[in-house]
Design a protein around this motif. Structure first.
Motif, PDB file in Angstrom:
ATOM      1  N   GLU A  41     111.554  12.601 -24.261  1.00 11.31           N
ATOM      2  CA  GLU A  41     112.320  12.852 -23.036  1.00 11.31           C
ATOM      3  C   GLU A  41     113.445  13.852 -23.316  1.00 11.31           C
ATOM      4  OE1 GLU A  41     112.704  12.118 -19.648  1.00 11.31           O
ATOM      5  OE2 GLU A  41     110.575  11.687 -19.933  1.00 11.31           O
ATOM      6  N   ASN A  42     114.149  13.630 -24.429  1.00 11.57           N
ATOM      7  CA  ASN A  42     115.246  14.539 -24.754  1.00 11.57           C
ATOM      8  C   ASN A  42     115.539  14.541 -26.249  1.00 11.57           C
ATOM      9  OD1 ASN A  42     116.783  16.506 -23.679  1.00 11.57           O
ATOM     10  ND2 ASN A  42     118.525  15.214 -23.164  1.00 11.57           N
ATOM     11  N   VAL A  43     116.048  15.677 -26.728  1.00  8.00           N
ATOM     12  CA  VAL A  43     116.445  15.797 -28.135  1.00  8.00           C
ATOM     13  C   VAL A  43     117.903  16.211 -28.089  1.00  8.00           C
ATOM     14  CG1 VAL A  43     116.057  17.107 -30.246  1.00  8.00           C
ATOM     15  CG2 VAL A  43     114.123  16.542 -28.784  1.00  8.00           C
ATOM     16  N   GLU A  44     118.762  15.443 -28.732  1.00  9.46           N
ATOM     17  CA  GLU A  44     120.209  15.645 -28.485  1.00  9.46           C
ATOM     18  C   GLU A  44     120.678  17.053 -28.839  1.00  9.46           C
ATOM     19  OE1 GLU A  44     123.485  14.169 -31.308  1.00  9.46           O
ATOM     20  OE2 GLU A  44     121.678  13.184 -32.087  1.00  9.46           O
ATOM     21  N   TRP A  45     120.128  17.619 -29.919  1.00  8.98           N
ATOM     22  CA  TRP A  45     120.650  18.946 -30.337  1.00  8.98           C
ATOM     23  C   TRP A  45     119.996  20.091 -29.582  1.00  8.98           C
ATOM     24  CZ3 TRP A  45     117.680  15.751 -33.460  1.00  8.98           C
ATOM     25  CH2 TRP A  45     116.354  16.153 -33.637  1.00  8.98           C
ATOM     26  N   ASN A  46     118.970  19.792 -28.756  1.00  9.25           N
ATOM     27  CA  ASN A  46     118.322  20.865 -28.002  1.00  9.25           C
ATOM     28  C   ASN A  46     117.881  20.312 -26.655  1.00  9.25           C
ATOM     29  OD1 ASN A  46     116.932  23.063 -27.095  1.00  9.25           O
ATOM     30  ND2 ASN A  46     115.272  22.940 -28.576  1.00  9.25           N
ATOM     31  N   PRO A  47     118.811  20.131 -25.710  1.00 15.02           N
ATOM     32  CA  PRO A  47     118.464  19.504 -24.424  1.00 15.02           C
ATOM     33  C   PRO A  47     117.333  20.276 -23.734  1.00 15.02           C
ATOM     34  CG  PRO A  47     120.833  19.844 -24.635  1.00 15.02           C
ATOM     35  CD  PRO A  47     120.197  20.546 -25.784  1.00 15.02           C
ATOM     36  N   PHE A  48     116.466  19.525 -23.061  1.00 18.50           N
ATOM     37  CA  PHE A  48     115.296  20.131 -22.427  1.00 18.50           C
ATOM     38  C   PHE A  48     115.724  20.814 -21.125  1.00 18.50           C
ATOM     39  CE2 PHE A  48     111.390  20.074 -19.876  1.00 18.50           C
ATOM     40  CZ  PHE A  48     110.472  20.559 -20.802  1.00 18.50           C
ATOM     41  N   ASP A  49     115.409  22.103 -21.014  1.00 15.37           N
ATOM     42  CA  ASP A  49     115.775  22.855 -19.805  1.00 15.37           C
ATOM     43  C   ASP A  49     114.535  22.951 -18.922  1.00 15.37           C
ATOM     44  OD1 ASP A  49     116.473  24.674 -17.883  1.00 15.37           O
ATOM     45  OD2 ASP A  49     117.516  26.024 -19.259  1.00 15.37           O
TER      46      ASP A  49
END
Length: 1325
Positions: free
Chosen positions: A79-87
Motif C-alpha cells: 500500500e505504501n513505502v514510507e521513504w517513497n510515498p506512492f503517487d
C-alpha cells in the motif's frame, strides 16, 4: 543516474518498491478521460468562451474506439513505502499517458513495453517500467456502453454528413494543433483491415479488448531486468499452461526478497521461467545507466546526438518527438546520462502526458518527450516557442537546431571516436538526417512523413554494418517465432527430410549474433552484456572529454566562506568561480562553447556541490569526477598538456568494458527463489489471457526476517547513532536542509511539473511560479551584466572579478536575448513566427503605422519625443527616439535572414542606444494589443512583475555597450559629419574645397569631398547664430571611431579656415564622437597645415542625465576633459608654461599609459592612437619637453616651430656628413644619424599637406614604432644648433634630464607599437 531518494529504513536494499496494475475500473464503467476534459476547459478559456459549458459536452464526432477513457490504478502492492510515498496520479498518468484504449479482435496488437521517470521536488528520481497488453472485456455493462457510444457516433456523423476524421482539423492555435497531432488512437496496424471493422464495434459479433498495464516501480533504472521480469509475467498470463507457482509468489519475491545489488556487484534473481541478472557499478565507476545508448545513437546518428547533447549542456529547450514511449525514454535518459559529471537541473519529463501539453508553454529550459501520432507530419505541430528550441524527431532521424549556438569543442574528432566505438559493436555511425537549423526556411520535411520514415527505416534495416536484417526478413522471423502452428509445421518438415531453406538461413543469421555466448547463456543475456559494454564505453568517451576540458577547474573555485551557514546565507551575492581567469586559460577554439556553458545552472550547481563538499560528504558524481582528474594528473606530470586544444582520446575503454563483463559472468549474489506463500488456495485462479486479482494480504507485508533485511537494520542503527552524535555539532539539521534546498534551487524556478491534481487552480499556480522565476532570472542576469561590465569599480566594491572579455560580454548578452524570447513566448494566445518578440514588434509596427497615417491626414505635425540639444551638439540635428525607426534599421539589414535573428539584432541595438527598457515599455503600453496576443496568466500581463522587469532592464543604461556595432561588422551605416568653425562668421566662410576621412577600429571611409554649399546656420539658446558645414555619407561599419583626417585644397581667396571641432554621428546607434581641433588650416597661418589628423572621444548627449540614462562608466582612456587642443607654440605666447617637474611627470604618465595598454588582454585595450597622439599623450608630452626654454616668438618675424629646430639639426648632420666630420664618430652613431635624416626627409617629402606640428607628431610616432626615439635624442642634444634656439635652462640642455627621458622611452621597446593607417598615409619608409 541513480535516483535513490532520501531514505530511511531498508530503502537502499529493496530492488523494487511497488508493483502496480492499471486498467479499467469495471465498477465505475466508461468515463471520458477527465484530463481530456480539462484540456477542453483550457482551450475554451483561451478562446474566451465559457470554459465550464465547454467541458461538459461529450465529443461524439470521434469514433469511440479512437477516444480515450479514464484509467485507474486498480491495485498496488504494498500500500505504501514510507521513504517513497506512492503517487497515484503520476503513476496512472505515466503508465497510460493516453488513458485507456480499446480494440476489437480484428485489430491485433502486440504487448508494449515502456519506462517512465518521476522526479520529486528535491530532484530525486523514481523509475517505472510498464508492460501494456490487451485483455478481453468481460463486463456486459462496458460492452453495452461501447455499443451505445457507437450508435450515437453513427447518428452524429450521419447528421453532420462528414467523415469522422474531420474533427482533428488543424487550427491556428498552437495547442489545438498539438492536440490533433496527438490524436489519441493509433491507426490500424494490420494492413488487411476489412471495411466492416472501420465501421466500428458491434457487440453481437465483435470481441472487445481493453488495455491493461503491469508496472514495477524501482529506485534505480535496472531497465533490462525489469523488462524481462514483466515480459515473463505477461507470458505466464497468456500461455496455455499455468505458471509453476501462483503469480503472487513472483511478485512477492521481487518486492521483498530481491535486494538491490551492492555497488560493484552483480545479482541473479528468478523470474517466472528464467533467471535474470543485473549489475551495479562500483563507487569509482560511472553511475548505473541501463538504457541502451547504442539504440539512441542508431536512431539519431552520432552527429545529431552530439548536437542535441550540446543544446542540453547549454540548457536550451529540448523536445523529443516519437510515436513510441520507450524511444522517448531511451533518448532522454541517454542524453542526461552522458552529461556526467553535470546534472540536468530543469524540467525533465521524458514522457509528457497528453493532459500536460500546456507545459510546452513553459518559459524555462526543459527536456520533454512528446508522443507523435503515427504518420503525423512535423509541419502540423505548432509549438508555443521555437526561438531556443531543439526539436528531435526520433522516428524520422532528424533534428532542428536553434539558430546560433556554439559547437562542442573538437567536435569532428569526438564524433570520429564515438563512431569507432559504435562500429566495433556493428552499429553504423552515420545514421540520421543532417541537422537542420532554423535559418533554413524549408526546415519542415518536404516529403510526406510516411515516405520519409519508411525510407529511413529501410536504410537503417538494410545497412549491413548496422547488424540488422532487412525489415521483411525480420518480420518473417518474428512471425515464425511467435506462431506455434508454424513451429510445429517446421518440425514436421524437418522430420520428413524437407528443408525450409529460407527459414533456416534466417535462423542462422539471427543466431550468429548470439552464438558468441558462453555455454548456458541465452541470446538475451548476450544482448544485455553487449549493451552494457557499449553503454559504458560510449559514456567513457564523453566523460573523458569533460575530464580533459575541466582538468584544472578546482584552481578557479573561489572558497570565500568560513562555514556552510554563512556560505548558504550569502550564496546569491557570492562569486563562486573565477570565470574570466578560467576562460583566459583555455584554448581559443574552446571559448565560444565554454563561455556559454559556465553560465548555465548545471555548471553553477556543480561548483556549489564542490564548495559544499568541504563541509559535507561529496556528491557521488563529483566524487567520481574528482577521482578521475586526480588520476589524470598522476599520469600527466606536465599540467599544461591538459590545456592544449589537441584531442585526447579516452584511454580506459577496454578496462571499463572488462569490469562489467566480469561482473555479469561471475555472479556475486543470488536472491532467494520464488516460493509458495502462506495464502488461501483457489483465489486468483489461473485463467488464460486474464491477469488475476492478486491476494493483497500476502503482498502488502514483507517477510519478517531474512538475512539482508537484518543486515540493513544493524547498519541503519549504526547510522542513527552516528546521526545523533553529529546532530548537535554545527548547524541544526532541518535548517541546514532548508538552506541546502534553497541554495540548490537558486535559479531553478520550477524543477518538475506536478503530475497529480491538475485542477485549473494548480495550473494557475504553476504559471505564477513561472512568472516569479522569470523575474528572478531577469534580476540575476542584469545584475551579473552590470557587475561584469563595471570592471575595476566592481572589484573595489568587493564583487570578485576584475574585467570582462568581449567574449564573455557577448555570452551574457546572448543569454539576455534568450531570456527576453522566453518571456515573450510565455502565455501566447496564438503563435506566429519563430520569434514571439519580433512577432509582437511587427504587430505594434503595423498598428502604429496605421495610426500615423491617420494622424498625418489630420495634422501634419510630428509629436515624436526628441532628445534635448546640448551646446556642443547645437550643430547636430537631434535623432528621433523611435522604436519603429530602430525596427526599420534592422529590417533593412539584408544580412539577417530570420525573425529570431532580427529580434536579437533589435535587442542589441536598443541596448547599445540605452533604450531597451524605454522601447519595451512603449511596446507594452499598448494594452489592447497585449490583451489580444497574451493569455491572462502571461508574464507580460502581470502588471507588477512587468514593472519590476522593465526597472531591472533600465539599470543596464548605466553602462556602455557596443554590442550592435561590434557584432554586425559588415553592414552599411549612414554617418553624419559636422565641421564646426570657431565662432566668428568670417572664419566659417571658405572658398576652398574641404574633404574628410573618418577612421574607426574596423576600417576607414576613404576621402570624401564635402560640397561647398552646405553651410547651415543654427541658433543656440541665447539666439546667437552658429554656422557649420554638415554632410551625410554611407559606408561599411567603421566600429568605434578613432580619428578624422580633415583638410582642404587651398583654392580661392578665402582659403584659411579656423576649425573648432568635428562631430561625427553613427545615424543608426546614435553614438556621437567629438574630434577637437582648435587650429587653422591654411598656408601662411599657424603651422601652415592644410590637413590635420584629429583624435576623438565619445560625446555624452546632455539629455542623458534627466532620462535616467546617465551615470555611465568612463570609457577606456577617457581624457580628463578634452578641450580644444591649442598648439603648444601659441601656449608659450600666452604665458601658460608648465614647470619642468610637470613636464617630466606628463612624460612618465604618457609612457605608463602605453605600458598599461599592452598589459591588458587584447580584447579590452582601448585605442593606442589616442595614447600616442591625443590629449595627455606621448606626442603632447614630448612637445612640451621640446618647447621648454625654446626661443620661438621673434619680434617682427615668423613664429619658429620645434620642427624648424629638427630640420636645422638634420641639415647640420647632412652637411657634416658630406665634409667627413662624422667619419670619426662611432659606427652605430653614424647609422643613427642616417636614420634620423632619412625619416625627416621622408616626412618632408610626403605629398600630404600636414603642418609643422603634424610633422613633429609623425616623427615621434614613427620613432616610437621603430624603437629609434632614445637613439635620436642624443643626436639632437649634441647638435651645435641648440644654443642658438634654446635658452640655457631648457630641459633639452640638461644632461641628467635627457638621460632620464631616454631611460623612460626605452621601456617602450618591449611592446609592438602599431600605427593607424590614417597617421602614416603617404610616408614611404
Amino acid at each position: 543516474m541513480s535516483g535513490s531518494s532520501a531514505v530511511s529504513g531498508a530503502a537502499p536494499c529493496r530492488f523494487a518498491h511497488y508493483f502496480a496494475i492499471c486498467g479499467i475500473d469495471t465498477e465505475t464503467g466508461l468515463e471520458p478521460d477527465e484530463l481530456a476534459a480539462l484540456y477542453q476547459w483550457l482551450e475554451a478559456d483561451r478562446q474566451g468562451r465559457d470554459p465550464d459549458a465547454a467541458a461538459t459536452g461529450e465529443n461524439f464526432e470521434q469514433s469511440p474506439l479512437k477516444r480515450t477513457f479514464k484509467s485507474k490504478v486498480l491495485a498496488r502492492y504494498p500500500e505504501n513505502v514510507e521513504w517513497n510515498p506512492f503517487d497515484q496520479d503520476a503513476v496512472n498518468m505515466l503508465c497510460m499517458p493516453k488513458g485507456l484504449s480499446f480494440r476489437t479482435q480484428a485489430d491485433q496488437r502486440p504487448p508494449q513495453f515502456h519506462s517512465f521517470i518521476i522526479t520529486k521536488e528535491d530532484g530525486s528520481r523514481t523509475y517505472g517500467f510498464v508492460n501494456t497488453f490487451y485483455e478481453e472485456v468481460t463486463s456486459p455493462q462496458i460492452c453495452s456502453a461501447m455499443q451505445t457510444l457507437y450508435q450515437m457516433h453513427n447518428a452524429q456523423s450521419a447528421a453532420a454528413n462528414t467523415p469522422s476524421s474531420s474533427s482533428a482539423s488543424s487550427s491556428s492555435s498552437s495547442m489545438d494543433s498539438l492536440a490533433s497531432s496527438l490524436d489519441e488512437a493509433d491507426p490500424p496496424t494490420c494492413p488487411s483491415s476489412s471495411s466492416r471493422r472501420v465501421g466500428g464495434y458491434d457487440s453481437s459479433r465483435d470481441t472487445l479488448y481493453v488495455s491493461k498495464a503491469l508496472c514495477l516501480i524501482t529506485p534505480m533504472p535496472f531497465m533490462h531486468a525489469c523488462r524481462r521480469f514483466l515480459s515473463q509475467l505477461h507470458r505466464a498470463v497468456t500461455s496455455a499452461a499455468a505458471p509453476p507457482l501462483p503469480l503472487e509468489s513472483y511478485v512477492h519475491n521481487i518486492l521483498y526478497e530481491v535486494p538491490l545489488p551492492a555497488p560493484g556487484r552483480s545479482l541473479k534473481f528468478h523470474g517466472v521461467y528464467e533467471p535474470i541478472v543485473c549489475q551495479r557499478p562500483g563507487l569509482g565507476e560511472l553511475q548505473l545507466a541501463d538504457f541502451p545508448l547504442g539504440e539512441a545513437f542508431s536512431l539519431l546518428g552520432v552527429e545529431n546526438l552530439v548536437q542535441v547533447f550540446t543544446c542540453t549542456l547549454l540548457e536550451m529547450q529540448i523536445l523529443l518527438y516519437s510515436h513510441d514511449y520507450q524511444r522517448l525514454m531511451t533518448a532522454a535518459e541517454a542524453i542526461t546520462t552522458l552529461l556526467f559529471p553535470f546534472q540536468w537541473q530543469h524540467v525533465y519529463v521524458p514522457i509528457l502526458p497528453a493532459s500536460l501539453l500546456h507545459f510546452l508553454d513553459a518559459p524555462v529550459p526543459y527536456l520533454m518527450g512528446l508522443q507523435s501520432k503515427d504518420g503525423a507530419d512535423r509541419s502540423k505541430l505548432e509549438l508555443p516557442q521555437e526561438a531556443n528550441l531543439c526539436f528531435v524527431d526520433i522516428d524520422n532521424h532528424y533534428i532542428e537546431l536553434p539558430e546560433d549556438f556554439p559547437q562542442f569543442p573538437n567536435k569532428a574528432e569526438f564524433i570520429q571516436e564515438l563512431s569507432e566505438v559504435l562500429l566495433s559493436y556493428g552499429i553504423s555511425a552515420n545514421m540520421g538526417a543532417p541537422p537542420r537549423t532554423r535559418t533554413n526556411p524549408g526546415s519542415t520535411p518536404s516529403t510526406p512523413a510516411r515516405e520519409r520514415k519508411t525510407a529511413a527505416l529501410r536504410q537503417l534495416e538494410d545497412d549491413g554494418r548496422n547488424g540488422n536484417l532487412a525489415g521483411e526478413e525480420l518480420a518473417v522471423l518474428e512471425l515464425l517465432q511467435g506462431n506455434a502452428t508454424l513451429e510445429r509445421l517446421q518440425a514436421l518438415t524437418k522430420r520428413t527430410g524437407v528443408t525450409v531453406a529460407r527459414v533456416d538461413a534466417l535462423r542462422a543469421g539471427v543466431r550468429a549474433q548470439a552464438s558468441e555466448g558462453q555455454g548456458g547463456r541465452t541470446a538475451a543475456d548476450e544482448e544485455e552484456l553487449r549493451n552494457a559494454k557499449l553503454n559504458v564505453q560510449l559514456r567513457e568517451v564523453f566523460a573523458s572529454r569533460f575530464t580533459t576540458m575541466f582538468a584544472d577547474y578546482e584552481a578557479f573555485v573561489i572558497q570565500s566562506a568560513p562555514d556552510l551557514e554563512s556560505w548558504l546565507t550569502n550564496r546569491e551575492q557570492m562569486h563562486n568561480f573565477d570565470k574570466a581567469s578560467f576562460l583566459s586559460d583555455q584554448p581559443e577554439p574552446y571559448l565560444p562553447f565554454l563561455s556559454h556553458f559556465i553560465e548555465t545552472q548545471m555548471f553553477a550547481t556543480f561548483i556549489d556541490n564542490k564548495i559544499m563538499s568541504q563541509w559535507e560528504e561529496k556528491e557521488p558524481l563529483l566524487r567520481v569526477f574528482d577521482g578521475r582528474i586526480d588520476k589524470a594528473r598522476l599520469y600527466n606530470v606536465r599540467a599544461p598538456s591538459l590545456r592544449s586544444s589537441s584531442y585526447q582520446r579516452c584511454s580506459i575503454l577496454k578496462e571499463s568494458a572488462q569490469a562489467i563483463e566480469q561482473r555479469l559472468m561471475k555472479i556475486d549474489h543470488t536472491a532467494i527463489h520464488p516460493h509458495l506463500l502462506d495464502m488461501k488456495i483457489g483465489q486468483g485462479k489461473y485463467e488464460q489471457g486474464f491477469f488475476p486479482k492478486l491476494q493483497a494480504d500476502v503482498l502488502n507485508t514483507g517477510p519478517t526476517s531474512n538475512k539482508w533485511s537484518h543486515r540493513t537494520a544493524t547498519a541503519q542503527r549504526r547510522k542513527d547513532r552516528h546521526r545523533q552524535q553529529t546532530e548537535h555539532l554545527g548547524l541544526d539539521n532541518d535548517l541546514k536542509e532548508k538552506y541546502i534546498q534553497e541554495a540548490r534551487s537558486l535559479g531553478k524556478n520550477l524543477r518538475q511539473p506536478k503530475l497529480s491534481d491538475l485542477s485549473p487552480a494548480v495550473i494557475a499556480q504553476t504559471n505564477w511560479k513561472f512568472v516569479e522565476g522569470l523575474l528572478k532570472e531577469c534580476r540575476m542576469k542584469t545584475k551579473r551584466m552590470l557587475v561584469e561590465k563595471m570592471g575595476r569599480e566592481a572589484v573595489e566594491l568587493g564583487h570578485g572579478e576584475a574585467n570582462i572579455t568581449g567574449l564573455e560580454e557577448n555570452t551574457l548578452i546572448a543569454s539576455l536575448c534568450d531570456l527576453l524570447e522566453r518571456i515573450w513566448s510565455h502565455g501566447l494566445q496564438v503563435k506566429q513566427g519563430k520569434s514571439a518578440l519580433w512577432s509582437h514588434l511587427l504587430h505594434y509596427q503595423a498598428r502604429e503605422e496605421k495610426l500615423d497615417q491617420q494622424h498625418q491626414a489630420e495634422s501634419p505635425v510630428s509629436n515624436v519625443p526628441e532628445r534635448r540639444k546640448s551646446d556642443c551638439s547645437v550643430a547636430m540635428p537631434s535623432l528621433r527616439v523611435s522604436l519603429i525607426q530602430d525596427m526599420r534599421h534592422i529590417q533593412s539589414m539584408s544580412e539577417i535572414k530570420t525573425d529570431v535573428g532580427r529580434a536579437r539584432a533589435w535587442i542589441r541595438l536598443s541596448l547599445e542606444k540605452k533604450l531597451l527598457s524605454q522601447h519595451l515599455k512603449q511596446l507594452l503600453s499598448r494594452h489592447a494589443l497585449a490583451k489580444k496576443l497574451y493569455k491572462r496568466y502571461a508574464f507580460l500581463r502581470s502588471e507588477e512583475e512587468k514593472e519590476q522587469f522593465l526597472f531591472h532592464l533600465l539599470s543596464l543604461n548605466t553602462v556602455d555597450y557596443f554590442c550592435f556595432t561590434s557584432v554586425f561588422t559588415t553592414i552599411m551605416i549612414p554617418y553624419r559629419v559636422v565641421i564646426i568653425p570657431i565662432k566668428k562668421l568670417s572664419n566659417a566662410m571658405t572658398t576652398s574645397n574641404p574633404w574628410v576621412c573618418v577612421s574607426g577600429e574596423l576600417g576607414d571611409s576613404g576621402i570624401m569631398q564635402i560640397p561647398k554649399n552646405v553651410l547651415e546656420m543654427t541658433f543656440d539658446s541665447a539666439f546667437r547664430p552658429h554656422v557649420h558645414i554638415s554632410a551625410m555619407f554611407k559606408c561599411q561599419n567603421l566600429g568605434k571611431l578613432t580619428t578624422v583626417q580633415l583638410g582642404h585644397d587651398n583654392a580661392g581667396l578665402l582659403a584659411k579656415w579656423l576649425v573648432d571641432c568635428v562631430m561625427v554621428r553613427n545615424e543608426i546607434t546614435g553614438h556621437t564622437y567629438r574630434f577637437p581641433c582648435g587650429r587653422w588650416l591654411g598656408k601662411g597661418v599657424d603651422d601652415g597645415s592644410l590637413e590635420r589628423v584629429l583624435f576623438g572621444e565619445l560625446a555624452v548627449p546632455s539629455g542623458e542625465e534627466d532620462s535616467g540614462r546617465g551615470c555611465r562608466t568612463p570609457p577606456l582612456q577617457r581624457s580628463p576633459s578634452q578641450t580644444r587642443r591649442i598648439s603648444t607654440t601659441s601656449l608659450s605666447g600666452r604665458g601658460y608654461k608648465p614647470t619642468s617637474a610637470q613636464i617630466q611627470e606628463a612624460i612618465g604618465e604618457a609612457v605608463n599609459n602605453i605600458v598599461k595598454h599592452f598589459h591588458k588582454p587584447e580584447k579590452e585595450r582601448g585605442s593606442l592612437t589616442v595614447l600616442l597622439c591625443g590629449e595627455s599623450s606621448l606626442v603632447a608630452a614630448l612637445e612640451q619637453f621640446f618647447h621648454h626654454g625654446f626661443k620661438s616668438a621673434r619680434l617682427f618675424q615668423k613664429t619658429v616651430f620645434v620642427w624648424d629646430f629638427v630640420e636645422k639639426a638634420v641639415a647640420y648632420m647632412e652637411s657634416a656628413d658630406q665634409m667627413g666630420d662624422l667619419q670619426e664618430t662611432a659606427e652605430p652613431l653614424g647609422m643613427t644619424c642616417q636614420s634620423l635624416c632619412r625619416y625627416v626627409n621622408a616626412i618632408n617629402s610626403t605629398p600630404r599637406n600636414i603642418g609643422k606640428d603634424g610633422k613633429f607628431q609623425l616623427l615621434v610616432c614613427l620613432g616610437a614604432r621603430d624603437r629609434l626615439l632614445p637613439q635620436w635624442l642624443p643626436l639632437l642634444v649634441e647638435c651645435p644648433v641648440i644654443p642658438r634656439m634654446y635658452e640655457d635652462a631648457a630641459l633639452l640642455r640638461d644632461r641628467t634630464t635627457v638621460n632620464a627621458l631616454i631611460g623612460v622611452l626605452e621601456t617602450l621597446h618591449d611592446f609592438p607599437v602599431t600605427l593607424e593607417a590614417s597617421l602614416v598615409k603617404g610616408i614611404d619608409l
